[in-house]
Design a protein around this motif. Sequence first.
Motif, PDB file in Angstrom:
ATOM      1  N   SER A  80       0.859  -1.186   0.000  1.00  0.00           N
ATOM      2  CA  SER A  80       0.000   0.000   0.000  1.00  0.00           C
ATOM      3  C   SER A  80       0.904   1.249   0.000  1.00  0.00           C
ATOM      4  CB  SER A  80      -0.902  -0.018   1.231  1.00  0.00           C
ATOM      5  OG  SER A  80      -1.776  -1.112   1.176  1.00  0.00           O
TER       6      SER A  80
ATOM      7  N   ARG B  21      -1.686  -1.083  -4.106  1.00  0.00           N
ATOM      8  CA  ARG B  21      -1.368  -2.496  -3.907  1.00  0.00           C
ATOM      9  C   ARG B  21      -1.911  -3.334  -5.058  1.00  0.00           C
ATOM     10  NH1 ARG B  21      -3.723  -7.134  -1.300  1.00  0.00           N
ATOM     11  NH2 ARG B  21      -2.169  -8.382  -0.193  1.00  0.00           N
TER      12      ARG B  21
ATOM     13  N   GLN C  75      -5.288   3.111  -1.580  1.00  0.00           N
ATOM     14  CA  GLN C  75      -5.612   3.514  -0.216  1.00  0.00           C
ATOM     15  C   GLN C  75      -5.825   5.028  -0.175  1.00  0.00           C
ATOM     16  OE1 GLN C  75      -2.829   2.202   2.745  1.00  0.00           O
ATOM     17  NE2 GLN C  75      -4.014   3.024   4.444  1.00  0.00           N
TER      18      GLN C  75
ATOM     19  N   LEU D  98     -10.680   2.667   1.191  1.00  0.00           N
ATOM     20  CA  LEU D  98      -9.887   2.288   0.028  1.00  0.00           C
ATOM     21  C   LEU D  98     -10.816   1.979  -1.143  1.00  0.00           C
ATOM     22  CD1 LEU D  98      -8.773   0.681   2.791  1.00  0.00           C
ATOM     23  CD2 LEU D  98      -6.822   0.286   1.285  1.00  0.00           C
TER      24      LEU D  98
END
Length: 224
Positions: free
Chosen positions: A129, A132, A170, A176
């Motif tokens: 993150s 990701r 994020q 997120l």
Amino acid sequence: MKLAPLALLSVLLLPGASMAQRRITAPVDIAVGPAAFLFFGPVFEDQPIHTGLKISVEAVLDKEWLKKNQALIPRSQRRRLSGISEIRYAPGVVKLIPDSIIISPKYRDTGMYGATWKPLGFGLGLTPSPVRLSLDAGLILTYAYLFSDRLPDTHFLRPGLQLGADLEFQISKSFLVSFGWASALYVPQKLGTFNEIKPLDASIFHVGQAYMLLHFRVPVTVSL
């Protein structure tokens, strides 16, 4: 997820595994969002896209959490866990929640309702993150009722293997957004039947899924 974190997960998830009773708080990621299903074959030719929802629930133990709760980790495993940035895990009871739900009224000739469960799955994060990228694979079970003016009505019930990729952004510590694609390969089922698998051009055996998920992370406290 590497095998090393399994020692930690056993401490967190198995009753009586810890040396003393205590309460711990861990973030749980609850995600839901729209999904588009592509049933390749005769269903795709009649109606290319069917709609529904994608659902995900899992505990997320990041590096900060692992450092703060180091006392929970067996000494023999701490060095092996030091290089791991994040562990994600869905307890067995969560597997009862569908991985995805098909809600697709008939807008041309064919409609469909159903759900997919993933009783066994594994994931691998390729980048950390806040952006990701991850890959995952799992065994799935899908039931869907297909009703159509053009195709035979079908109760589709088959196990399968699903492979997918997910890109997660994020936005904040508790919110997120992710986008992904999953391909599922099933034991073929000929439309209008249950036991027949041939011919493949009259069967369901490959389903693609594109989705967007909104993730909300909430703290959950459990007693060990």
